[in-house]
Design a protein around this motif. Structure first.
Motif, PDB file in Angstrom:
ATOM      1  N   ILE A  30      44.146  43.083  41.179  1.00 19.31           N
ATOM      2  CA  ILE A  30      45.199  43.632  41.393  1.00 19.31           C
ATOM      3  C   ILE A  30      45.558  44.963  40.730  1.00 19.31           C
ATOM      4  N   MET A  31      45.702  44.579  39.979  1.00 21.73           N
ATOM      5  CA  MET A  31      45.865  45.422  38.476  1.00 21.73           C
ATOM      6  C   MET A  31      44.154  45.738  37.290  1.00 21.73           C
ATOM      7  N   ASN A  32      44.658  45.492  36.678  1.00 26.56           N
ATOM      8  CA  ASN A  32      43.615  45.519  35.307  1.00 26.56           C
ATOM      9  C   ASN A  32      42.565  44.325  35.548  1.00 26.56           C
ATOM     10  N   ASN A  33      41.725  43.657  34.753  1.00 27.25           N
ATOM     11  CA  ASN A  33      41.688  42.757  34.150  1.00 27.25           C
ATOM     12  C   ASN A  33      42.473  41.810  32.914  1.00 27.25           C
ATOM     13  N   LYS A  34      43.112  42.708  32.712  1.00 26.56           N
ATOM     14  CA  LYS A  34      44.096  42.176  31.376  1.00 26.56           C
ATOM     15  C   LYS A  34      45.625  41.671  32.163  1.00 26.56           C
ATOM     16  N   ILE A  35      45.471  41.397  33.362  1.00 32.80           N
ATOM     17  CA  ILE A  35      46.789  41.149  34.070  1.00 32.80           C
ATOM     18  C   ILE A  35      45.876  40.251  34.961  1.00 32.80           C
ATOM     19  N   PRO A  36      45.185  39.504  35.181  1.00 29.20           N
ATOM     20  CA  PRO A  36      44.069  37.784  35.490  1.00 29.20           C
ATOM     21  C   PRO A  36      44.276  37.812  37.537  1.00 29.20           C
ATOM     22  N   LEU A  37      45.148  38.330  38.060  1.00 28.97           N
ATOM     23  CA  LEU A  37      45.446  38.465  39.703  1.00 28.97           C
ATOM     24  C   LEU A  37      44.470  39.093  40.041  1.00 28.97           C
ATOM     25  N   MET A  38      43.961  38.757  41.357  1.00 25.83           N
ATOM     26  CA  MET A  38      42.563  38.684  41.852  1.00 25.83           C
ATOM     27  C   MET A  38      43.241  38.144  43.573  1.00 25.83           C
ATOM     28  N   ILE A  39      42.200  39.012  43.942  1.00 23.97           N
ATOM     29  CA  ILE A  39      42.390  39.271  45.566  1.00 23.97           C
ATOM     30  C   ILE A  39      41.182  39.026  46.459  1.00 23.97           C
ATOM     31  N   LYS A  40      40.868  38.417  46.946  1.00 21.46           N
ATOM     32  CA  LYS A  40      39.102  38.654  47.642  1.00 21.46           C
ATOM     33  C   LYS A  40      39.174  40.181  48.653  1.00 21.46           C
ATOM     34  N   SER A  41      38.608  41.397  48.376  1.00 19.05           N
ATOM     35  CA  SER A  41      38.638  42.372  48.787  1.00 19.05           C
ATOM     36  C   SER A  41      38.380  42.650  50.108  1.00 19.05           C
ATOM     37  N   LEU A  42      37.417  41.300  51.117  1.00 18.07           N
ATOM     38  CA  LEU A  42      37.505  41.613  52.596  1.00 18.07           C
ATOM     39  C   LEU A  42      38.084  40.812  53.290  1.00 18.07           C
ATOM     40  N   ASP A  43      38.666  40.071  52.904  1.00 17.76           N
ATOM     41  CA  ASP A  43      39.500  39.788  53.426  1.00 17.76           C
ATOM     42  C   ASP A  43      41.272  39.480  53.968  1.00 17.76           C
ATOM     43  N   PRO A  44      41.466  40.352  55.038  1.00 22.86           N
ATOM     44  CA  PRO A  44      42.754  40.839  55.386  1.00 22.86           C
ATOM     45  C   PRO A  44      44.005  40.015  54.914  1.00 22.86           C
ATOM     46  N   SER A  45      43.108  38.673  54.762  1.00 21.81           N
ATOM     47  CA  SER A  45      44.885  37.843  54.658  1.00 21.81           C
ATOM     48  C   SER A  45      44.716  37.405  53.601  1.00 21.81           C
ATOM     49  N   ALA A  46      43.610  37.714  52.386  1.00 22.17           N
ATOM     50  CA  ALA A  46      44.007  36.361  51.206  1.00 22.17           C
ATOM     51  C   ALA A  46      44.993  36.251  51.206  1.00 22.17           C
ATOM     52  N   GLU A  47      45.587  35.801  49.664  1.00 22.35           N
ATOM     53  CA  GLU A  47      46.295  35.435  48.754  1.00 22.35           C
ATOM     54  C   GLU A  47      46.099  36.256  47.705  1.00 22.35           C
ATOM     55  N   VAL A  48      47.423  36.874  46.668  1.00 19.44           N
ATOM     56  CA  VAL A  48      47.326  36.586  45.413  1.00 19.44           C
ATOM     57  C   VAL A  48      47.014  35.138  44.552  1.00 19.44           C
ATOM     58  N   VAL A  49      46.030  35.572  43.637  1.00 18.24           N
ATOM     59  CA  VAL A  49      45.850  34.265  42.825  1.00 18.24           C
ATOM     60  C   VAL A  49      45.296  34.261  41.027  1.00 18.24           C
ATOM     61  N   ASN A  50      45.504  33.282  40.512  1.00 12.90           N
ATOM     62  CA  ASN A  50      45.514  33.401  38.798  1.00 12.90           C
ATOM     63  C   ASN A  50      43.791  33.355  38.661  1.00 12.90           C
ATOM     64  N   ILE A  51      42.852  34.688  39.255  1.00  9.84           N
ATOM     65  CA  ILE A  51      41.986  33.756  39.206  1.00  9.84           C
ATOM     66  C   ILE A  51      40.999  32.374  37.998  1.00  9.84           C
ATOM     67  N   PHE A  52      41.305  32.579  37.461  1.00 13.28           N
ATOM     68  CA  PHE A  52      41.177  31.550  36.298  1.00 13.28           C
ATOM     69  C   PHE A  52      41.603  29.953  36.625  1.00 13.28           C
TER      70      PHE A  52
END
Length: 309
Positions: A30-52
């Motif tokens: 969502i921002m950069n890898n130093k803030i490990p919050l990610m989302i599925k790129s191609l899922d229009p309803s995906a939620e933000v997760v702590n990838i770890f």
């Protein structure tokens, strides 16, 4: 096989800021890898997760750990500075981000043939677009002149080539096809050393008015047409254009980055036991406030989606 038959080569070269292996499972930052919050790129309803905290991350980390213990990954990976391969470096495999004809550029830089194989779809994300933005500092005393210069850099081939390649006849010549050939000299050890002005192509503006490169591993003459075709075929991320405003959460993001620096390099290079270290990483991320940041990013994303649809 490489480890056994080519022992002088590092089978897999990683560094402390290694590339986004989570993209293999369709995630983007969502921002950069130093803030490990990610989302599925191609899922229009995906939620933000702590990838770890995801099962996909655990599988990747376990695989990297297995590779490290088997001796595939360089032992100094968690400490190695990020950057491209040095000339003469004996490395079999390295991950990188790239686009069309990247292997031509890499081969030219390395001095030997590099073969590239894309392993993820070509997805345009906010993070990738952000890497191409040029801006004028709000405090500059010459805003109008700055904008005029940026306009020239993006429209005038002479200016664009000057900043990327240097001065014709001093740093490069043009061959019969109009391609750039750097003028080389000998360094103190007698090896070829290019004297060209070393512009970083992707940071300077419009590519499509640049001359292509000749010499060893020359660019195809239709390089920029291939880029246009590539750009026309990329897939847009479902969150393309979304950038959260975390200006009121700088304490949390600063703390998260400190935790990231403590654990990320060793985990993402397989250098430590995942079962022992990953829980500590996630525990300290929560103490740093990652869940509060995640909820705020999710709130802003929900509002952005409501307006964008």
């Amino acid at each position: 096989m490489i480890q056994q038959k080519e022992p002088d080569y590092v089978p897999m070269e990683l560094d402390r800021d290694s590339h986004n292996f989570f993209a293999l499972d369709g995630y983007e930052y969502i921002m950069n890898n130093k803030i490990p919050l990610m989302i599925k790129s191609l899922d229009p309803s995906a939620e933000v997760v702590n990838i770890f905290e995801t099962k996909e991350a655990r599988q990747i980390l376990d695989t990297l750990r297995r590779y490290y213990k088997a001796g595939f990954i360089n032992k100094d990976a968690a400490l190695r500075e990020p950057g491209g391969l040095k000339r003469g470096a004996k490395v079999f495999w390295k991950s990188s981000g790239g686009g069309p004809l990247s292997e031509t550029t890499w081969s030219k830089d390395r001095g030997y043939k590099v073969v590239a194989n894309p392993v993820t779809p070509s997805v345009v994300t906010t993070e990738s677009v952000r890497g191409g933005i040029m801006a004028v500092n709000a405090n500059t005393k010459h805003p109008a002149e700055s904008i005029k210069f940026l306009n020239l850099l993006n429209t005038d081939p002479e200016i664009r080539n000057l900043f990327n390649y240097g001065i014709e006849g001093v740093h490069y010549t043009l061959d019969a096809k109009g391609q750039v050939v750097p003028i080389s000299s000998k360094d103190k050890d007698g090896a070829d050393a290019s004297s060209r002005y070393a512009g970083v192509q992707y940071t300077q503006g419009n590519w499509f008015i640049l001359n292509t490169m000749g010499g060893g591993y020359p660019d195809p003459l239709d390089k920029w047409e291939q880029f246009r075709q590539y750009n026309a075929g990329v897939v847009k991320s479902a969150v393309l254009g979304f950038t959260p405003d975390l200006s009121k959460m700088t304490a949390q993001t600063d703390n998260i980055e400190m935790v990231w620096q403590k654990y990320y390099p060793s985990l993402m290079t397989g250098s430590v036991d995942v079962g022992a270290i990953l829980p500590k990483f996630n525990h300290e991320l929560k103490q740093a406030g990652i869940e509060d940041v995640r909820k705020e990013v999710q709130r802003q994303l929900d509002a952005w989606r409501a307006v964008s649809r």
